[in-house]
Design a protein around this motif. Sequence first.
Motif, short mmCIF file in Angstrom:
data_model
loop_
_atom_site.label_atom_id
_atom_site.label_comp_id
_atom_site.label_asym_id
_atom_site.label_seq_id
_atom_site.Cartn_x
_atom_site.Cartn_y
_atom_site.Cartn_z
N SER A 218 0.64 -1.22 0.31
CA SER A 218 0.16 -0.27 -0.32
C SER A 218 1.07 1.51 -0.29
O SER A 218 0.19 2.41 -0.37
CB SER A 218 -1.62 -0.17 0.93
N SER A 266 -3.97 4.88 0.42
CA SER A 266 -4.71 3.64 -0.37
C SER A 266 -6.20 3.09 0.33
O SER A 266 -6.47 3.68 1.45
CB SER A 266 -4.21 2.07 0.26
N ARG A 270 -4.27 -0.47 5.20
CA ARG A 270 -2.72 -1.15 4.68
C ARG A 270 -2.32 -1.70 5.99
O ARG A 270 -1.92 -1.88 7.92
CB ARG A 270 -2.13 -0.22 5.23
#
Length: 333
Positions: A218, A266, A270
């Motif tokens: 991520s 993201s 994550r």
Amino acid sequence: MTCWLDAQSLQLPIIDISPLAGRQGDCTTVVKQLEQACRETGFFYIVGHGIDEKLQQRLEDLSRQFFAQDLATKMQIRMALAGRAWRGYFPVGGELTSGKPDRKEGVYFGSELDADDPRVKANLLLHGKNLFPPLPDFGETVLEYLSVMTGLGHTIMEGIALSLELESSYFYDRYTANPLILFRIFNYPPDEDPHSESWGVGEHTDYGLLTILKQDDSGGLQVKTGGGWISAPPVANSFVCNIGDMLDRLTGGFYRSTPHRVRNPSPSDRLSFPFFFDPNFDAQIQPIPTRQIIQDDLYERWDKASVHQLQGTYGDYILSKVAKVFPDLRQTI
């Protein structure tokens, strides 16, 4: 050979430590790269480490299974149940950095110690049994990971010792023959407002000798440099390493611990897996005789605290720090 990432104006080195990890070949280049990284950025990637990728993937898969559960289920292994061992789960906002709640949840682990262990009998904080989620293979996977990462910690510290023109066993002989092992699995939810002042983890430095971080794909880790903040994006089958305040202390500021922070960029969760390789709880922290304080960055540090004024054992030091991270558990000290 050192590779470089394209990350703004300053990049973090990728160091192939296979000569160190394999105990064969010429380590001269690796040692020079470690010195450069520890002096210039305090952060570096390692490859050629020999840690099984299947083990890493199993750990990641099991962690996603755990965090996907509802809060009530996760709270069945909440940290309060571990008492003085300080192991288990905490929810989002349950950990503080610089007094502010982090936007992450996580599980704390450490060396697995039975009730008859002398350190447990002595009622030492941060020592005891883990609280493992009742998921198949979870506990076994974590303990296997702790074992191989402890070996990796010894290997990297041997290289760092050589980079300081010391015997390779310098840290092992004085501080890490029986290291304090602290392992975290963190889950960062998506950032609902990327412009807010809320961070997954705010600016900080790590307390100990060495942090070895596995992160998913991520991104989100940022490192502070003289030129500003830079990203430390994922690199396949690598670990991100950074030196902590105790190595800063031991080297008299020759090697500097570097502030860093995390924000999940993201749209999905994550994961990160920081492994802390620290001195023995009872170790007396004494600067390396051949090193003197180059410059005490007391007023420049994020916490305005000088690591060079530390007196006493590593245990005394780490307890004073952890109590600020989890204020609800202060009464256990």
